[in-house]
Scaffold this motif. Structure first.
Motif, PDB file in Angstrom:
ATOM      1  N   GLU A   1      11.258  33.655  -3.170  1.00  0.00           N
ATOM      2  CA  GLU A   1      10.943  32.694  -4.224  1.00  0.00           C
ATOM      3  C   GLU A   1      10.313  31.444  -3.631  1.00  0.00           C
ATOM      4  N   TYR A   2      10.885  30.960  -2.543  1.00  0.00           N
ATOM      5  CA  TYR A   2      10.352  29.761  -1.903  1.00  0.00           C
ATOM      6  C   TYR A   2       8.898  29.968  -1.495  1.00  0.00           C
ATOM      7  N   ARG A   3       8.615  31.103  -0.874  1.00  0.00           N
ATOM      8  CA  ARG A   3       7.251  31.365  -0.419  1.00  0.00           C
ATOM      9  C   ARG A   3       6.284  31.499  -1.591  1.00  0.00           C
ATOM     10  N   GLU A   4       6.721  32.170  -2.650  1.00  0.00           N
ATOM     11  CA  GLU A   4       5.849  32.344  -3.811  1.00  0.00           C
ATOM     12  C   GLU A   4       5.544  31.003  -4.481  1.00  0.00           C
ATOM     13  N   LEU A   5       6.544  30.156  -4.585  1.00  0.00           N
ATOM     14  CA  LEU A   5       6.316  28.862  -5.221  1.00  0.00           C
ATOM     15  C   LEU A   5       5.455  27.959  -4.348  1.00  0.00           C
ATOM     16  N   ARG A   6       5.629  28.036  -3.031  1.00  0.00           N
ATOM     17  CA  ARG A   6       4.742  27.274  -2.149  1.00  0.00           C
ATOM     18  C   ARG A   6       3.306  27.774  -2.291  1.00  0.00           C
ATOM     19  N   ALA A   7       3.137  29.091  -2.419  1.00  0.00           N
ATOM     20  CA  ALA A   7       1.798  29.642  -2.618  1.00  0.00           C
ATOM     21  C   ALA A   7       1.220  29.190  -3.953  1.00  0.00           C
ATOM     22  N   THR A   8       2.069  29.104  -4.972  1.00  0.00           N
ATOM     23  CA  THR A   8       1.609  28.633  -6.278  1.00  0.00           C
ATOM     24  C   THR A   8       1.110  27.200  -6.195  1.00  0.00           C
ATOM     25  N   ILE A   9       1.833  26.360  -5.470  1.00  0.00           N
ATOM     26  CA  ILE A   9       1.401  24.971  -5.295  1.00  0.00           C
ATOM     27  C   ILE A   9       0.035  24.923  -4.616  1.00  0.00           C
ATOM     28  N   ARG A  10      -0.120  25.715  -3.564  1.00  0.00           N
ATOM     29  CA  ARG A  10      -1.391  25.718  -2.832  1.00  0.00           C
ATOM     30  C   ARG A  10      -2.541  26.202  -3.712  1.00  0.00           C
ATOM     31  N   GLU A  11      -2.311  27.289  -4.440  1.00  0.00           N
ATOM     32  CA  GLU A  11      -3.383  27.857  -5.253  1.00  0.00           C
ATOM     33  C   GLU A  11      -3.749  26.946  -6.419  1.00  0.00           C
ATOM     34  N   ARG A  12      -2.746  26.388  -7.080  1.00  0.00           N
ATOM     35  CA  ARG A  12      -3.045  25.509  -8.215  1.00  0.00           C
ATOM     36  C   ARG A  12      -3.726  24.224  -7.751  1.00  0.00           C
ATOM     37  N   GLY A  13      -3.368  23.753  -6.565  1.00  0.00           N
ATOM     38  CA  GLY A  13      -4.045  22.573  -6.048  1.00  0.00           C
ATOM     39  C   GLY A  13      -5.523  22.826  -5.824  1.00  0.00           C
ATOM     40  N   THR A  14      -5.852  24.000  -5.310  1.00  0.00           N
ATOM     41  CA  THR A  14      -7.255  24.352  -5.104  1.00  0.00           C
ATOM     42  C   THR A  14      -7.976  24.522  -6.434  1.00  0.00           C
ATOM     43  N   VAL A  15      -7.338  25.215  -7.371  1.00  0.00           N
ATOM     44  CA  VAL A  15      -7.953  25.442  -8.680  1.00  0.00           C
ATOM     45  C   VAL A  15      -8.191  24.116  -9.397  1.00  0.00           C
ATOM     46  N   ARG A  16      -7.275  23.172  -9.241  1.00  0.00           N
ATOM     47  CA  ARG A  16      -7.421  21.870  -9.900  1.00  0.00           C
ATOM     48  C   ARG A  16      -8.710  21.175  -9.462  1.00  0.00           C
ATOM     49  N   VAL A  17      -8.984  21.177  -8.181  1.00  0.00           N
ATOM     50  CA  VAL A  17     -10.193  20.525  -7.678  1.00  0.00           C
ATOM     51  C   VAL A  17     -11.440  21.264  -8.152  1.00  0.00           C
ATOM     52  N   VAL A  18     -11.397  22.593  -8.107  1.00  0.00           N
ATOM     53  CA  VAL A  18     -12.557  23.390  -8.523  1.00  0.00           C
ATOM     54  C   VAL A  18     -12.861  23.179 -10.002  1.00  0.00           C
ATOM     55  N   LEU A  19     -11.821  23.171 -10.840  1.00  0.00           N
ATOM     56  CA  LEU A  19     -12.040  23.001 -12.272  1.00  0.00           C
ATOM     57  C   LEU A  19     -12.505  21.589 -12.610  1.00  0.00           C
ATOM     58  N   ALA A  20     -12.028  20.595 -11.875  1.00  0.00           N
ATOM     59  CA  ALA A  20     -12.520  19.233 -12.095  1.00  0.00           C
ATOM     60  C   ALA A  20     -14.012  19.156 -11.786  1.00  0.00           C
ATOM     61  N   ALA A  21     -14.413  19.753 -10.664  1.00  0.00           N
ATOM     62  CA  ALA A  21     -15.837  19.768 -10.318  1.00  0.00           C
ATOM     63  C   ALA A  21     -16.644  20.525 -11.365  1.00  0.00           C
ATOM     64  N   ALA A  22     -16.096  21.632 -11.864  1.00  0.00           N
ATOM     65  CA  ALA A  22     -16.798  22.410 -12.883  1.00  0.00           C
ATOM     66  C   ALA A  22     -16.958  21.616 -14.174  1.00  0.00           C
ATOM     67  N   ALA A  23     -15.924  20.855 -14.540  1.00  0.00           N
ATOM     68  CA  ALA A  23     -16.006  20.049 -15.761  1.00  0.00           C
ATOM     69  C   ALA A  23     -17.128  19.021 -15.659  1.00  0.00           C
ATOM     70  N   PHE A  24     -17.231  18.348 -14.519  1.00  0.00           N
ATOM     71  CA  PHE A  24     -18.302  17.364 -14.353  1.00  0.00           C
ATOM     72  C   PHE A  24     -19.667  18.045 -14.254  1.00  0.00           C
ATOM     73  N   PHE A  25     -19.691  19.237 -13.676  1.00  0.00           N
ATOM     74  CA  PHE A  25     -20.945  19.976 -13.560  1.00  0.00           C
ATOM     75  C   PHE A  25     -21.472  20.360 -14.942  1.00  0.00           C
ATOM     76  N   VAL A  26     -20.578  20.698 -15.855  1.00  0.00           N
ATOM     77  CA  VAL A  26     -20.992  21.042 -17.221  1.00  0.00           C
ATOM     78  C   VAL A  26     -21.285  19.784 -18.024  1.00  0.00           C
ATOM     79  N   TRP A  27     -20.470  18.739 -17.825  1.00  0.00           N
ATOM     80  CA  TRP A  27     -20.640  17.514 -18.605  1.00  0.00           C
ATOM     81  C   TRP A  27     -21.951  16.797 -18.296  1.00  0.00           C
ATOM     82  N   ALA A  28     -22.328  16.724 -17.032  1.00  0.00           N
ATOM     83  CA  ALA A  28     -23.478  15.914 -16.626  1.00  0.00           C
ATOM     84  C   ALA A  28     -24.761  16.290 -17.369  1.00  0.00           C
ATOM     85  N   PRO A  29     -25.177  17.564 -17.391  1.00  0.00           N
ATOM     86  CA  PRO A  29     -26.408  17.876 -18.143  1.00  0.00           C
ATOM     87  C   PRO A  29     -26.264  17.670 -19.642  1.00  0.00           C
ATOM     88  N   LEU A  30     -25.061  17.886 -20.172  1.00  0.00           N
ATOM     89  CA  LEU A  30     -24.867  17.636 -21.600  1.00  0.00           C
ATOM     90  C   LEU A  30     -25.054  16.158 -21.920  1.00  0.00           C
TER      91      LEU A  30
END
Length: 203
Positions: A18-47
């Motif tokens: 459980e500890y390892r899975e939750l640590r992996a979840t933290i790592r993966e969600r942290g990466t996804v958070r940055v990617v999705l933020a960049a994607a949001a600005f990438f879509v917003w800018a041309p609009l």
């Protein structure tokens, strides 16, 4: 005929998994958070740049605003979820375990140390706020023309009110995130103490 069920894994193995899975979840969600933020600005800018803003069409400013707001809500949900998992790990494992890393409690102590503030913005609060101001920019040169068009004043009011609501949401989320670690830590400690405060079952 049903097959016999396999015995459950030892408690230590389950807890470590459980500890390892939750640590992996933290790592993966942290990466996804940055990617999705960049994607949001990438879509917003041309609009924001290419959406036409003719007098009487102030409502078009809501199109990029929807992208901004949706992007922020996803980033916010990922961030608070990661922080909550971190506090659970801190209480459930790091309080009594010496065979696991102590990153969560160490990071929480470091955050209160003098000079430890890096100025990082995990919610991208400043960028999302600046984007909202840029989003409203094209409307100001056409305020008088838009106000004279039928329904133009109503459109302006709606657009401004929704942008203000978005800004208030940014501040509310930022305030919650700033207080979340201490609040969640206390909540998990309370739950743990309540679970362990009952009478010891007979042997």
């Amino acid at each position: 005929m049903s097959l016999p069920s396999s015995p459950p894994p030892p408690a230590g193995t389950t807890a470590t998994a459980e500890y390892r899975e939750l640590r992996a979840t933290i790592r993966e969600r942290g990466t996804v958070r940055v990617v999705l933020a960049a994607a949001a600005f990438f879509v917003w800018a041309p609009l924001a740049a290419f959406t036409p803003h003719e007098p009487g069409e102030a409502w078009r400013a809501l199109i990029p605003l929807v992208v901004l707001w949706a992007g922020f809500e996803v980033v916010y949900a990922l961030h608070v979820g990661v922080e909550r998992i971190g506090r659970y790990l801190q209480v459930a494992y790091e309080a009594d375990r010496v065979d696991l890393p102590a990153w969560e409690r160490t990071a929480m102590r470091l955050a209160t140390s003098p000079g430890a503030d890096t100025g990082a913005d995990p919610l991208f609060f400043r960028l999302f706020g600046l984007a909202a101001l840029i989003n409203l920019g094209p409307l100001f040169p056409q305020l008088h023309e838009t106000a004279r068009v039928a329904g133009g004043q109503i459109q302006l009011v709606v657009v401004v009110v929704l942008h203000v609501a978005y800004a208030l949401r940014l501040f509310q989320a930022r305030r919650f995130a700033a207080e979340q670690r201490a609040r969640d830590l206390h909540a998990f400690q309370t739950i743990r103490n309540a679970d362990w405060s009952g009478p010891t079952p007979p042997a």
